[in-house]
Scaffold this motif. Structure first.
Motif, PDB file in Angstrom:
ATOM      1  N   GLU A  86       0.821  -1.210   0.000  1.00 53.13           N
ATOM      2  CA  GLU A  86       0.000   0.000   0.000  1.00 53.13           C
ATOM      3  C   GLU A  86       0.853   1.258   0.000  1.00 53.13           C
ATOM      4  O   GLU A  86       0.405   2.318  -0.422  1.00 53.13           O
ATOM      5  N   ASN A  87       2.114   1.143   0.472  1.00 51.45           N
ATOM      6  CA  ASN A  87       2.930   2.344   0.642  1.00 51.45           C
ATOM      7  C   ASN A  87       4.359   2.216   0.115  1.00 51.45           C
ATOM      8  O   ASN A  87       5.125   3.159   0.201  1.00 51.45           O
ATOM      9  N   GLY A  88       4.758   1.069  -0.379  1.00 49.51           N
ATOM     10  CA  GLY A  88       6.112   0.867  -0.887  1.00 49.51           C
ATOM     11  C   GLY A  88       7.131   0.555   0.189  1.00 49.51           C
ATOM     12  O   GLY A  88       8.262   0.196  -0.111  1.00 49.51           O
ATOM     13  N   ALA A  89       6.756   0.675   1.449  1.00 48.49           N
ATOM     14  CA  ALA A  89       7.671   0.381   2.563  1.00 48.49           C
ATOM     15  C   ALA A  89       7.386  -0.988   3.180  1.00 48.49           C
ATOM     16  O   ALA A  89       8.312  -1.703   3.552  1.00 48.49           O
ATOM     17  N   ILE A  90       6.123  -1.335   3.274  1.00 46.53           N
ATOM     18  CA  ILE A  90       5.730  -2.624   3.843  1.00 46.53           C
ATOM     19  C   ILE A  90       5.176  -3.481   2.716  1.00 46.53           C
ATOM     20  O   ILE A  90       4.215  -3.097   2.044  1.00 46.53           O
ATOM     21  N   TRP A  91       5.802  -4.658   2.507  1.00 45.58           N
ATOM     22  CA  TRP A  91       5.421  -5.547   1.408  1.00 45.58           C
ATOM     23  C   TRP A  91       4.770  -6.810   1.942  1.00 45.58           C
ATOM     24  O   TRP A  91       5.184  -7.352   2.963  1.00 45.58           O
ATOM     25  N   ASN A  92       3.759  -7.276   1.225  1.00 47.31           N
ATOM     26  CA  ASN A  92       3.006  -8.474   1.587  1.00 47.31           C
ATOM     27  C   ASN A  92       3.139  -9.492   0.465  1.00 47.31           C
ATOM     28  O   ASN A  92       2.828  -9.181  -0.693  1.00 47.31           O
ATOM     29  N   LYS A  93       3.568 -10.691   0.798  1.00 46.00           N
ATOM     30  CA  LYS A  93       3.705 -11.743  -0.201  1.00 46.00           C
ATOM     31  C   LYS A  93       2.383 -12.476  -0.346  1.00 46.00           C
ATOM     32  O   LYS A  93       1.731 -12.805   0.647  1.00 46.00           O
ATOM     33  N   VAL A  94       1.973 -12.731  -1.591  1.00 45.33           N
ATOM     34  CA  VAL A  94       0.778 -13.536  -1.830  1.00 45.33           C
ATOM     35  C   VAL A  94       1.146 -14.981  -1.508  1.00 45.33           C
ATOM     36  O   VAL A  94       2.045 -15.554  -2.120  1.00 45.33           O
ATOM     37  N   MET A  95       0.470 -15.552  -0.533  1.00 50.51           N
ATOM     38  CA  MET A  95       0.831 -16.872  -0.014  1.00 50.51           C
ATOM     39  C   MET A  95      -0.082 -17.992  -0.509  1.00 50.51           C
ATOM     40  O   MET A  95       0.247 -19.160  -0.368  1.00 50.51           O
ATOM     41  N   GLU A  96      -1.225 -17.662  -1.075  1.00 51.45           N
ATOM     42  CA  GLU A  96      -2.177 -18.672  -1.555  1.00 51.45           C
ATOM     43  C   GLU A  96      -2.514 -18.400  -3.019  1.00 51.45           C
ATOM     44  O   GLU A  96      -3.586 -17.909  -3.341  1.00 51.45           O
TER      45      GLU A  96
END
Length: 144
Positions: A59-69
């Motif tokens: 959402e902000n370029g600092a915190i990344w979320n990996k798609v896990m499913e």
């Protein structure tokens, strides 16, 4: 993995990115990133690899979320031999130098799907993959 079990976003280059709606809120825009080359890691068959087939959003370029499913077309001979349905490895071959584009298919100025094309794995690729949500990917065809 971090000590809390969450995935680590590794330094990389030759990845692809675009702006597309967030997975949890389609009215909000997120930055999406796929693939690229990174630090060598061990694959399922214990070989070392530096090409990735992962999908991340932020959402902000600092915190990344990996798609896990990840779901979609896990096709023998076309897709990624290192992927498991419902896992964190995409159905396409690990690649770098590809494109990821958000496409507005109905003219309402809102992107309806993401499209991955081309790149190297390590040979040139011409496969086309599409997603309406970033977690389910379908093989469309091979480009001419």
């Amino acid at each position: 993995l971090k000590s809390d079990g969450s995935p680590v976003f590794s330094p990389r280059h030759s990845h692809a990115s675009c702006i597309f709606h967030c997975p949890h809120n389609s009215s909000k825009q997120c930055l999406w990133l796929t693939g690229g080359r990174t630090e060598p890691f061990r694959t399922f068959n214990l070989e070392m690899e530096d090409r990735t087939a992962d999908i991340w959003w932020s959402e902000n370029g600092a915190i990344w979320n990996k798609v896990m499913e990840i779901t979609g077309d896990f096709l023998d001979g076309i897709g990624n031999f290192d992927a498991n349905i419902g896992g964190d490895v995409a159905p396409w071959y690990s690649r770098y130098g590809h494109s990821l584009d958000a496409v507005d298919t109905d003219g309402d100025r809102v992107a309806d799907l993401m499209v991955i094309t081309g790149g190297f794995n390590p040979i040139p690729s011409n496969d086309i993959w599409i997603s309406q949500n970033g977690t389910t990917w379908y093989f469309e065809n091979h480009a001419p």
